[in-house]
Write a protein that holds these residues in place. Structure first.
Motif, mmCIF file in Angstrom:
data_model
loop_
_atom_site.group_PDB
_atom_site.id
_atom_site.type_symbol
_atom_site.label_atom_id
_atom_site.label_comp_id
_atom_site.label_asym_id
_atom_site.label_seq_id
_atom_site.Cartn_x
_atom_site.Cartn_y
_atom_site.Cartn_z
ATOM 1 N N GLY A 68 18.055 19.492 -11.321
ATOM 2 C CA GLY A 68 18.005 19.278 -12.875
ATOM 3 C C GLY A 68 17.285 20.483 -13.435
ATOM 4 O O GLY A 68 16.677 20.465 -14.758
ATOM 5 N N VAL A 69 17.443 21.599 -12.880
ATOM 6 C CA VAL A 69 16.900 22.907 -13.475
ATOM 7 C C VAL A 69 17.956 24.221 -13.105
ATOM 8 O O VAL A 69 18.867 23.912 -12.282
ATOM 9 C CB VAL A 69 15.657 23.627 -12.686
ATOM 10 C CG1 VAL A 69 14.537 22.759 -13.114
ATOM 11 C CG2 VAL A 69 15.749 23.648 -11.357
ATOM 12 N N ILE A 70 18.122 25.012 -13.979
ATOM 13 C CA ILE A 70 18.987 26.229 -13.823
ATOM 14 C C ILE A 70 18.053 27.222 -13.392
ATOM 15 O O ILE A 70 17.416 27.812 -14.286
ATOM 16 C CB ILE A 70 19.761 26.668 -15.188
ATOM 17 C CG1 ILE A 70 20.413 25.207 -15.712
ATOM 18 C CG2 ILE A 70 20.618 27.574 -15.049
ATOM 19 C CD1 ILE A 70 21.157 25.374 -16.995
ATOM 20 N N GLN A 71 17.977 27.295 -11.964
ATOM 21 C CA GLN A 71 17.197 28.645 -11.358
ATOM 22 C C GLN A 71 17.983 28.918 -10.197
ATOM 23 O O GLN A 71 18.652 27.922 -9.515
ATOM 24 C CB GLN A 71 16.049 28.241 -11.598
ATOM 25 C CG GLN A 71 15.203 27.048 -10.773
ATOM 26 C CD GLN A 71 14.003 26.806 -10.789
ATOM 27 O OE1 GLN A 71 13.367 26.530 -9.783
ATOM 28 N NE2 GLN A 71 13.293 26.863 -11.731
ATOM 29 N N GLU A 72 17.691 30.131 -9.618
ATOM 30 C CA GLU A 72 17.940 30.567 -8.081
ATOM 31 C C GLU A 72 17.394 29.414 -7.307
ATOM 32 O O GLU A 72 16.454 29.107 -7.242
ATOM 33 C CB GLU A 72 17.477 31.816 -8.006
ATOM 34 C CG GLU A 72 18.190 32.389 -6.877
ATOM 35 C CD GLU A 72 17.617 33.966 -6.408
ATOM 36 O OE1 GLU A 72 17.777 34.461 -5.356
ATOM 37 O OE2 GLU A 72 17.224 34.445 -7.375
ATOM 38 N N GLY A 73 18.529 29.232 -6.367
ATOM 39 C CA GLY A 73 18.122 28.244 -5.177
ATOM 40 C C GLY A 73 18.296 26.598 -5.682
ATOM 41 O O GLY A 73 18.058 25.741 -4.767
ATOM 42 N N ALA A 74 18.423 26.287 -7.012
ATOM 43 C CA ALA A 74 18.503 25.013 -7.137
ATOM 44 C C ALA A 74 19.979 24.540 -6.741
ATOM 45 O O ALA A 74 20.960 25.226 -6.753
ATOM 46 C CB ALA A 74 18.482 24.995 -8.768
ATOM 47 N N TYR A 75 20.212 23.277 -6.729
ATOM 48 C CA TYR A 75 21.310 22.572 -6.533
ATOM 49 C C TYR A 75 22.257 22.576 -7.760
ATOM 50 O O TYR A 75 21.790 22.104 -8.758
ATOM 51 C CB TYR A 75 21.101 21.274 -6.031
ATOM 52 C CG TYR A 75 22.139 20.675 -5.017
ATOM 53 C CD1 TYR A 75 23.258 20.022 -5.355
ATOM 54 C CD2 TYR A 75 21.949 20.939 -3.820
ATOM 55 C CE1 TYR A 75 23.998 19.524 -4.244
ATOM 56 C CE2 TYR A 75 22.596 20.605 -2.977
ATOM 57 C CZ TYR A 75 23.678 19.845 -2.974
ATOM 58 O OH TYR A 75 24.681 19.290 -2.167
ATOM 59 N N ALA A 76 23.308 23.270 -7.871
ATOM 60 C CA ALA A 76 24.040 23.325 -9.287
ATOM 61 C C ALA A 76 25.087 22.692 -9.492
ATOM 62 O O ALA A 76 26.105 22.883 -8.730
ATOM 63 C CB ALA A 76 24.373 25.127 -9.087
ATOM 64 N N ASP A 77 24.967 21.878 -10.464
ATOM 65 C CA ASP A 77 25.920 20.873 -11.115
ATOM 66 C C ASP A 77 26.040 21.573 -12.635
ATOM 67 O O ASP A 77 24.900 21.169 -13.151
ATOM 68 C CB ASP A 77 25.885 19.506 -10.881
ATOM 69 C CG ASP A 77 25.945 19.028 -9.299
ATOM 70 O OD1 ASP A 77 26.418 19.849 -8.529
ATOM 71 O OD2 ASP A 77 25.792 17.685 -9.039
ATOM 72 N N LEU A 78 26.908 22.024 -12.987
ATOM 73 C CA LEU A 78 26.947 22.493 -14.344
ATOM 74 C C LEU A 78 28.321 22.152 -15.129
ATOM 75 O O LEU A 78 29.547 21.938 -14.735
ATOM 76 C CB LEU A 78 26.784 24.061 -14.460
ATOM 77 C CG LEU A 78 25.322 24.657 -14.038
ATOM 78 C CD1 LEU A 78 25.674 26.130 -13.888
ATOM 79 C CD2 LEU A 78 24.323 24.205 -14.794
ATOM 80 N N ILE A 79 28.140 21.808 -16.487
ATOM 81 C CA ILE A 79 29.511 21.307 -17.123
ATOM 82 C C ILE A 79 29.295 22.190 -18.463
ATOM 83 O O ILE A 79 28.162 22.228 -19.302
ATOM 84 C CB ILE A 79 29.436 19.863 -17.524
ATOM 85 C CG1 ILE A 79 29.428 19.058 -16.308
ATOM 86 C CG2 ILE A 79 30.506 19.989 -18.551
ATOM 87 C CD1 ILE A 79 29.426 17.588 -16.580
ATOM 88 N N LEU A 80 30.406 23.049 -18.769
ATOM 89 C CA LEU A 80 30.456 23.713 -19.979
ATOM 90 C C LEU A 80 31.438 22.882 -21.049
ATOM 91 O O LEU A 80 32.494 22.466 -20.732
ATOM 92 C CB LEU A 80 31.064 25.308 -19.867
ATOM 93 C CG LEU A 80 31.408 26.080 -21.102
ATOM 94 C CD1 LEU A 80 30.014 26.236 -21.596
ATOM 95 C CD2 LEU A 80 32.079 27.225 -20.844
ATOM 96 N N ILE A 81 30.669 22.648 -22.225
ATOM 97 C CA ILE A 81 31.342 21.615 -23.172
ATOM 98 C C ILE A 81 31.925 22.153 -24.310
ATOM 99 O O ILE A 81 31.208 23.259 -24.828
ATOM 100 C CB ILE A 81 30.556 20.402 -23.438
ATOM 101 C CG1 ILE A 81 30.028 19.691 -22.160
ATOM 102 C CG2 ILE A 81 30.865 19.454 -24.452
ATOM 103 C CD1 ILE A 81 28.737 18.809 -22.361
ATOM 104 N N ASP A 82 33.083 21.834 -24.637
ATOM 105 C CA ASP A 82 33.782 22.381 -25.830
ATOM 106 C C ASP A 82 33.112 21.641 -26.961
ATOM 107 O O ASP A 82 33.847 20.421 -27.141
ATOM 108 C CB ASP A 82 35.291 22.480 -25.944
ATOM 109 C CG ASP A 82 35.774 23.115 -27.103
ATOM 110 O OD1 ASP A 82 35.079 23.706 -27.899
ATOM 111 O OD2 ASP A 82 37.171 23.150 -27.105
ATOM 112 N N GLY A 83 32.066 21.897 -27.615
ATOM 113 C CA GLY A 83 31.484 20.961 -28.478
ATOM 114 C C GLY A 83 29.881 21.098 -28.352
ATOM 115 O O GLY A 83 29.410 21.497 -27.310
#
Length: 115
Positions: A68-83
């Protein structure tokens, strides 16, 4: 309104996986929640809110790192959305067209930004 009844955390999730017709219906949950919550609240429920609830599950938590955070060492699930889902949650109901980048566990599964 649900948020005024004393609930401290509301999460977002479904158990529907695989069937495209059912997946489309589960995406409608984003816009259904606008009856009770702001777009910002709904996005937090689906992201950091879920991460906080998983962290509370102790040894049952399937994820070894921070969520639930964007930082080094975090479990990374990200979505870049058009909108901008803060303005229009409907962009989340059509992932085929609107999700430009999907990254799960630090691995990129979709990237339509490189043309």
């Amino acid at each position: 309104m649900i948020k005024k009844k004393g609930y401290k955390k509301v999460a977002f999730g479904t158990d529907v996986i695989g069937d495209h017709a059912l997946m489309a219906r589960q995406n409608e949950e984003f816009t259904n929640r606008t009856k009770w919550f702001s777009n910002h609240e709904i996005l937090r429920q689906a992201t950091s809110g879920n991460a906080q609830l998983l962290a509370m599950s102790g040894p049952r938590n399937p994820y070894p790192g921070k969520l639930g955070v964007i930082q080094e060492g975090a479990y990374a699930d990200l979505i870049l959305i058009d909108g901008n889902p803060l303005e229009d949650l409907n962009v989340l109901t059509n992932p085929e067209d609107n999700f430009r980048v999907i990254m799960k566990d630090g691995k990129v599964y979709k990237n339509t930004t490189e043309h």
